[in-house]
Design a protein around this motif. Structure first.
Motif, PDB file in Angstrom:
ATOM      1  N   PHE A 146       0.823  -1.212   0.000  1.00 61.17           N
ATOM      2  CA  PHE A 146       0.000   0.000   0.000  1.00 61.17           C
ATOM      3  C   PHE A 146       0.859   1.266   0.000  1.00 61.17           C
ATOM      4  O   PHE A 146       0.448   2.300   0.515  1.00 61.17           O
ATOM      5  CB  PHE A 146      -0.931  -0.012   1.220  1.00 61.17           C
ATOM      6  N   TYR A 147       2.055   1.139  -0.591  1.00 63.92           N
ATOM      7  CA  TYR A 147       2.995   2.261  -0.600  1.00 63.92           C
ATOM      8  C   TYR A 147       2.381   3.525  -1.217  1.00 63.92           C
ATOM      9  O   TYR A 147       2.534   4.621  -0.709  1.00 63.92           O
ATOM     10  CB  TYR A 147       4.255   1.844  -1.378  1.00 63.92           C
ATOM     11  N   ASP A 148       1.641   3.316  -2.336  1.00 61.19           N
ATOM     12  CA  ASP A 148       1.087   4.480  -3.045  1.00 61.19           C
ATOM     13  C   ASP A 148       0.002   5.178  -2.243  1.00 61.19           C
ATOM     14  O   ASP A 148      -0.186   6.380  -2.358  1.00 61.19           O
ATOM     15  CB  ASP A 148       0.506   4.045  -4.394  1.00 61.19           C
ATOM     16  N   LYS A 149      -0.726   4.387  -1.443  1.00 68.64           N
ATOM     17  CA  LYS A 149      -1.869   4.961  -0.719  1.00 68.64           C
ATOM     18  C   LYS A 149      -1.443   5.625   0.592  1.00 68.64           C
ATOM     19  O   LYS A 149      -2.182   6.408   1.164  1.00 68.64           O
ATOM     20  CB  LYS A 149      -2.911   3.877  -0.439  1.00 68.64           C
ATOM     21  N   LEU A 150      -0.281   5.281   1.056  1.00 70.45           N
ATOM     22  CA  LEU A 150       0.195   5.860   2.323  1.00 70.45           C
ATOM     23  C   LEU A 150       0.936   7.168   2.037  1.00 70.45           C
ATOM     24  O   LEU A 150       1.580   7.301   0.999  1.00 70.45           O
ATOM     25  CB  LEU A 150       1.137   4.887   3.035  1.00 70.45           C
ATOM     26  N   PRO A 151       0.880   8.113   2.970  1.00 76.39           N
ATOM     27  CA  PRO A 151       1.536   9.420   2.734  1.00 76.39           C
ATOM     28  C   PRO A 151       3.041   9.369   3.018  1.00 76.39           C
ATOM     29  O   PRO A 151       3.583  10.260   3.688  1.00 76.39           O
ATOM     30  CB  PRO A 151       0.813  10.337   3.728  1.00 76.39           C
ATOM     31  N   LEU A 152       3.693   8.333   2.488  1.00 74.73           N
ATOM     32  CA  LEU A 152       5.124   8.155   2.818  1.00 74.73           C
ATOM     33  C   LEU A 152       5.980   9.239   2.161  1.00 74.73           C
ATOM     34  O   LEU A 152       6.965   9.694   2.747  1.00 74.73           O
ATOM     35  CB  LEU A 152       5.600   6.774   2.373  1.00 74.73           C
ATOM     36  N   ASN A 153       5.579   9.643   0.948  1.00 74.82           N
ATOM     37  CA  ASN A 153       6.352  10.682   0.268  1.00 74.82           C
ATOM     38  C   ASN A 153       6.329  11.974   1.058  1.00 74.82           C
ATOM     39  O   ASN A 153       7.337  12.678   1.158  1.00 74.82           O
ATOM     40  CB  ASN A 153       5.807  10.909  -1.145  1.00 74.82           C
ATOM     41  N   ASN A 154       5.146  12.287   1.611  1.00 74.91           N
ATOM     42  CA  ASN A 154       5.030  13.506   2.421  1.00 74.91           C
ATOM     43  C   ASN A 154       5.943  13.420   3.648  1.00 74.91           C
ATOM     44  O   ASN A 154       6.596  14.396   4.032  1.00 74.91           O
ATOM     45  CB  ASN A 154       3.583  13.707   2.890  1.00 74.91           C
ATOM     46  N   ILE A 155       5.956  12.231   4.245  1.00 75.53           N
ATOM     47  CA  ILE A 155       6.791  12.031   5.440  1.00 75.53           C
ATOM     48  C   ILE A 155       8.256  12.200   5.071  1.00 75.53           C
ATOM     49  O   ILE A 155       9.015  12.887   5.778  1.00 75.53           O
ATOM     50  CB  ILE A 155       6.546  10.632   6.059  1.00 75.53           C
ATOM     51  N   LEU A 156       8.662  11.605   3.948  1.00 77.10           N
ATOM     52  CA  LEU A 156      10.066  11.696   3.532  1.00 77.10           C
ATOM     53  C   LEU A 156      10.445  13.136   3.207  1.00 77.10           C
ATOM     54  O   LEU A 156      11.545  13.587   3.525  1.00 77.10           O
ATOM     55  CB  LEU A 156      10.311  10.798   2.314  1.00 77.10           C
ATOM     56  N   GLU A 157       9.510  13.861   2.592  1.00 77.21           N
ATOM     57  CA  GLU A 157       9.778  15.274   2.297  1.00 77.21           C
ATOM     58  C   GLU A 157       9.939  16.074   3.588  1.00 77.21           C
ATOM     59  O   GLU A 157      10.811  16.940   3.686  1.00 77.21           O
ATOM     60  CB  GLU A 157       8.632  15.868   1.465  1.00 77.21           C
ATOM     61  N   TRP A 158       9.080  15.765   4.547  1.00 82.83           N
ATOM     62  CA  TRP A 158       9.169  16.480   5.827  1.00 82.83           C
ATOM     63  C   TRP A 158      10.504  16.186   6.522  1.00 82.83           C
ATOM     64  O   TRP A 158      11.134  17.079   7.086  1.00 82.83           O
ATOM     65  CB  TRP A 158       7.997  16.067   6.738  1.00 82.83           C
ATOM     66  N   ILE A 159      10.924  14.900   6.456  1.00 83.35           N
ATOM     67  CA  ILE A 159      12.205  14.515   7.074  1.00 83.35           C
ATOM     68  C   ILE A 159      13.358  15.257   6.411  1.00 83.35           C
ATOM     69  O   ILE A 159      14.278  15.743   7.069  1.00 83.35           O
ATOM     70  CB  ILE A 159      12.418  12.985   6.980  1.00 83.35           C
ATOM     71  N   GLU A 160      13.289  15.366   5.078  1.00 89.87           N
ATOM     72  CA  GLU A 160      14.340  16.062   4.346  1.00 89.87           C
ATOM     73  C   GLU A 160      14.399  17.548   4.726  1.00 89.87           C
ATOM     74  O   GLU A 160      15.469  18.144   4.807  1.00 89.87           O
ATOM     75  CB  GLU A 160      14.070  15.950   2.832  1.00 89.87           C
ATOM     76  N   ALA A 161      13.209  18.115   4.965  1.00 86.15           N
ATOM     77  CA  ALA A 161      13.151  19.545   5.297  1.00 86.15           C
ATOM     78  C   ALA A 161      13.504  19.803   6.753  1.00 86.15           C
ATOM     79  O   ALA A 161      13.975  20.882   7.107  1.00 86.15           O
ATOM     80  CB  ALA A 161      11.749  20.075   5.007  1.00 86.15           C
ATOM     81  N   ASN A 162      13.262  18.801   7.611  1.00 87.56           N
ATOM     82  CA  ASN A 162      13.499  18.978   9.053  1.00 87.56           C
ATOM     83  C   ASN A 162      14.318  17.819   9.603  1.00 87.56           C
ATOM     84  O   ASN A 162      13.815  17.025  10.404  1.00 87.56           O
ATOM     85  CB  ASN A 162      12.160  19.052   9.804  1.00 87.56           C
ATOM     86  N   PRO A 163      15.564  17.695   9.222  1.00 91.44           N
ATOM     87  CA  PRO A 163      16.340  16.509   9.618  1.00 91.44           C
ATOM     88  C   PRO A 163      16.558  16.411  11.132  1.00 91.44           C
ATOM     89  O   PRO A 163      16.500  15.324  11.701  1.00 91.44           O
ATOM     90  CB  PRO A 163      17.668  16.672   8.876  1.00 91.44           C
ATOM     91  N   ASN A 164      16.829  17.582  11.765  1.00 93.07           N
ATOM     92  CA  ASN A 164      17.105  17.547  13.210  1.00 93.07           C
ATOM     93  C   ASN A 164      15.891  17.069  13.991  1.00 93.07           C
ATOM     94  O   ASN A 164      15.988  16.209  14.863  1.00 93.07           O
ATOM     95  CB  ASN A 164      17.535  18.933  13.696  1.00 93.07           C
ATOM     96  N   ALA A 165      14.757  17.660  13.679  1.00 95.01           N
ATOM     97  CA  ALA A 165      13.532  17.253  14.371  1.00 95.01           C
ATOM     98  C   ALA A 165      13.232  15.779  14.116  1.00 95.01           C
ATOM     99  O   ALA A 165      12.790  15.057  15.016  1.00 95.01           O
ATOM    100  CB  ALA A 165      12.368  18.113  13.892  1.00 95.01           C
ATOM    101  N   ALA A 166      13.488  15.340  12.893  1.00 98.10           N
ATOM    102  CA  ALA A 166      13.217  13.943  12.536  1.00 98.10           C
ATOM    103  C   ALA A 166      14.058  12.991  13.389  1.00 98.10           C
ATOM    104  O   ALA A 166      13.567  11.968  13.876  1.00 98.10           O
ATOM    105  CB  ALA A 166      13.512  13.710  11.057  1.00 98.10           C
ATOM    106  N   ILE A 167      15.332  13.355  13.599  1.00 97.04           N
ATOM    107  CA  ILE A 167      16.205  12.489  14.410  1.00 97.04           C
ATOM    108  C   ILE A 167      15.736  12.474  15.856  1.00 97.04           C
ATOM    109  O   ILE A 167      15.718  11.422  16.505  1.00 97.04           O
ATOM    110  CB  ILE A 167      17.672  12.946  14.306  1.00 97.04           C
ATOM    111  N   HIS A 168      15.341  13.640  16.380  1.00 93.11           N
ATOM    112  CA  HIS A 168      14.826  13.691  17.757  1.00 93.11           C
ATOM    113  C   HIS A 168      13.599  12.811  17.898  1.00 93.11           C
ATOM    114  O   HIS A 168      13.479  12.034  18.859  1.00 93.11           O
ATOM    115  CB  HIS A 168      14.455  15.141  18.139  1.00 93.11           C
ATOM    116  N   ILE A 169      12.676  12.911  16.928  1.00 93.30           N
ATOM    117  CA  ILE A 169      11.452  12.106  16.979  1.00 93.30           C
ATOM    118  C   ILE A 169      11.801  10.627  16.901  1.00 93.30           C
ATOM    119  O   ILE A 169      11.228   9.788  17.618  1.00 93.30           O
ATOM    120  CB  ILE A 169      10.490  12.516  15.845  1.00 93.30           C
ATOM    121  N   PHE A 170      12.763  10.304  16.047  1.00 95.30           N
ATOM    122  CA  PHE A 170      13.187   8.909  15.879  1.00 95.30           C
ATOM    123  C   PHE A 170      13.708   8.345  17.197  1.00 95.30           C
ATOM    124  O   PHE A 170      13.294   7.272  17.655  1.00 95.30           O
ATOM    125  CB  PHE A 170      14.266   8.865  14.786  1.00 95.30           C
TER     126      PHE A 170
END
Lengths: 269, 257
Positions: free
Chosen positions: A215-239
C-alpha cells in the motif's frame, strides 16, 4: 530493607563479575606490553595478532558472562530453593524485580565502562592521544553542523541504550517467569518462550513491511520523507524519542508479566 | 577485597604511566604518508615541501604505486582521519623527488620537492627530444606500475618497420582485436618525458604497428625477420599482464604489404 537487599545483591554480582573484569584489564595490559617489542618481523606480528585476538575474545566473554550472570541470579534467587528464603523477606515482588533489574543494569554499565578502560589501556601512549584527537576533531565537526542538537542527540541516545538494556533484561525476566510456571524443564520452557516471542516479532515485522510495500502508493510516505528532508534535526529527535517510548512501553509490559506471575503464579522448586 | 583492589589499581596506574613512553611504528608510518596543504596549495609532507609543477604535455614520471597511498588534508586533521578527509590520493616517484596526486574530482598534478623545483621546471620548458621508446605496464606481483625501456636493437627495429614498411589504411570505423596491445611512447632516457606515438599489437605470434594519430588508422605489418625482436619487446608485457582472451578479426588483410 530494600537498600540492604540491593547492597547484598550487588555484592553477590561482584564476587563473580569483578575477577572477570580484572582478567580483561590484565589481558589489555599484556597486549600493550607486547607492543614494547614492536618490530617488523613475522614473530612479532604473530604474537601481536594473537594478543589482539585474545583481547577481543576477552571483551566478548566479559559481556556474555555479564548477561549469563544476570539471568542466573534472577532465576536462582527467585525460582529455585533460594526463592523460599527470598520471598520470606519483607520485600514485595515489585521490589524484588526492581532490585534485580537495577543491579543488572548497573553491572552491564560497569562492564561497558571497564571495556572502554581496557581499550584505553591497550591503546595507551601515542595511539590513544591520536584517538582522542580524532574524537575531538569529529566532535568539533559535528558541533559545527548540528549545534546544540548534538548534545541532545547524545543524551537521547544514551537514554535509549539504557532503556534498551532495561527492556531486554525485563524480557528475559518475563520469559524466565513464564518458564517457571511449568513443573519440568523450566529453563527449556523459558528458552522456548523466548524463541516463540522472537518468531512472533519477526512475523509481525515481515507482515508490517509487506503491508507497507503493498500500500505504498496509498500511504503518505512521500510527504513524510519530504518532511524529514526539510526537518532533519527534528526527525532524528522524533526517531530517538520514539524508540525510548517503545522500549518504555514494552518494558512495562514485560515487567507486568513478571510481576503477575511472581505474585499469583509462583511455582518454586 | 579492598586491599586487592588498591594493589590492582596501583599496578595498572604504574603500567599506564610507563606505557605512555612507547611510540607506535604504525602511527609513525601513517604520519610519513599524511601531508597537509599549505596556504598556496602546495604539499607539506614529513617536513618537506612539495611545490605544484606547471602542466606539461609530455612530463609524466612514473609514480611508485607499490608504496602506501599518500593522503593530503587541510591543516589540523588528525592522522587517524587522514584517509577519510583526504582530497584525493597520491604516490611518490621512486626517488621521492616528486608526488603524483589525483584529486577526487579527477584532477591530477605533479608536485616537486622545493629544492628541485627550478631545475625541474627548466627541464620541462626545454624542448622535448626523444631518446628512445618505452611502454607502461602493471606488475601484478609487485603491485606497481612499471616502465619497460626498449633496448637499442628493439628501438631500431621499431623505427625500421615504421619507416620502411608500406602501411595499410584501415577504415576508421573498423574494430580490430588483438591478443596484446602496447601503447608505445617516445621518451627521454630518464623516462620523465613521454609522448604517445603508436601502438604495437600482437596476435598469435604475428605483430604490427598501428598508428591512430593520422586521419585514418594505418597498420604496419611487421616482417618475419623482425618477429623475434618484437617478441622480446612483448615478453615483459605478456609476463606481467597475463593472457587476454580476444579474437583477431582482421586476419585476411593482415600481412599485405
Amino acid at each position: 530493607m530494600v537498600g540492604k537487599l540491593f547492597k547484598y545483591e550487588f555484592a553477590s554480582y561482584l564476587r563473580t563479575w569483578l575477577p572477570v573484569q580484572i582478567i580483561m584489564l590484565g589481558i589489555a595490559a599484556l597486549g600493550r606490553f607486547v607492543q614494547f617489542f614492536e618490530a617488523d618481523t613475522t614473530v612479532y606480528k604473530i604474537i601481536f595478532g594473537s594478543s589482539v585476538v585474545v583481547y577481543a575474545l576477552s571483551i566478548i566473554v566479559s559481556f556474555v558472562l555479564t548477561g549469563i550472570l544476570c539471568i542466573v541470579r534472577f532465576y536462582k534467587n527467585l525460582f529455585t530453593g533460594e526463592g523460599y528464603l527470598s520471598f520470606t523477606l519483607p520485600v514485595t515482588p515489585a521490589q524484588h524485580i526492581l532490585i534485580k533489574l537495577l543491579a543488572t543494569v548497573a553491572v552491564e554499565i560497569g562492564t561497558f565502562i571497564v571495556a572502554l578502560t581496557s581499550v584505553c589501556i591497550i591503546t595507551s601512549g601515542e595511539l590513544f592521544n591520536e584517538i582522542l584527537k580524532a574524537i575531538a576533531y569529529l566532535t568539533n565537526m559535528a558541533t559545527d553542523i548540528l549545534g546544540t542538537h548534538l548534545v541532545l542527540y547524545v543524551i537521547e541516545f544514551i537514554f535509549m541504550l539504557i532503556m534498551a538494556s532495561v527492556c531486554g533484561t525485563l524480557l528475559i525476566y518475563g520469559c524466565i517467569s513464564i518458564g517457571q510456571t511449568f513443573n519440568k524443564s523450566r529453563v527449556g520452557w523459558a528458552v522456548g518462550v523466548y524463541f516463540i516471542y522472537y518468531m512472533i516479532c519477526q512475523i509481525a515485522g515481515t507482515v508490517f513491511a509487506t503491508v507497507i510495500t503493498l500500500f505504498y502508493d496509498k500511504l503518505p510516505l512521500n510527504n513524510i520523507l519530504e518532511w524529514i528532508e526539510a526537518n532533519p534535526n527534528a526527525a532524528i529527535h522524533i526517531f530517538l524519542c520514539s524508540f525510548i517510548v517503545i522500549y518504555l512501553i514494552t518494558a512495562v509490559i514485560y515487567y507486568a508479566v513478571s510481576y503477575f506471575i511472581i505474585k499469583r503464579k509462583l511455582n518454586l522448586e | 577485597m579492598k586491599k586487592i583492589l588498591r594493589i590492582t589499581s596501583l599496578i595498572l596506574a604504574i603500567v599506564l604511566c610507563c606505557l605512555g613512553l612507547v611510540s607506535c611504528n604504525a602511527l609513525d608510518d601513517m604520519r610519513r604518508h599524511h601531508g597537509n596543504w599549505t596556504d598556496d596549495r602546495d604539499i607539506l609532507l614529513d617536513g618537506v615541501k612539495y611545490v605544484k609543477l606547471p602542466p606539461n604535455d609530455y612530463f609524466s614520471p612514473l609514480p611508485d604505486t607499490s608504496d602506501n597511498v599518500i593522503s593530503v588534508t587541510e591543516e589540523g586533521v588528525p592522522v587517524l582521519l587522514s584517509s577519510m578527509f583526504s582530497d584525493g590520493y597520491g604516490y611518490f616517484t621512486e626517488d621521492k623527488a616528486l608526488i603524483y596526486f589525483v584529486t577526487y574530482t579527477d584532477d591530477s598534478w605533479y608536485y616537486c620537492r622545493e629544492d628541485l623545483y627550478e631545475v625541474t621546471v627548466a627541464r620541462m620548458n626545454s624542448e622535448f627530444i626523444a631518446e628512445g621508446y618505452c611502454y607502461n605496464y602493471y606488475d601484478y606481483e609487485e603491485e606497481t606500475d612499471k616502465i619497460y625501456y626498449l633496448t637499442m636493437d628493439e628501438a631500431e627495429a621499431v623505427a625500421e618497420v615504421k619507416n620502411t614498411v608500406k602501411p595499410t589504411e584501415i577504415p576508421a570505423s573498423t574494430e580490430i582485436y588483438y591478443d596484446y596491445t602496447i601503447y608505445l611512447y617516445e621518451c627521454t632516457a630518464d623516462l620523465n618525458f613521454k609522448k604517445e606515438v603508436f601502438e604495437l599489437c600482437s596476435n598469435d605470434g604475428r605483430y604490427c604497428i598501428v598508428d591512430n594519430y593520422g586521419s585514418a588508422p594505418l597498420v604496419y605489418p611487421v616482417p618475419d625477420e623482425y618477429s623475434s625482436v618484437f617478441e622480446s619487446i612483448f615478453k615483459e608485457y605478456i609476463n606481467a599482464e597475463g593472457y587476454w582472451d580476444e579474437e583477431f578479426y582482421y586476419e585476411d588483410e593482415f600481412g599485405v604489404a
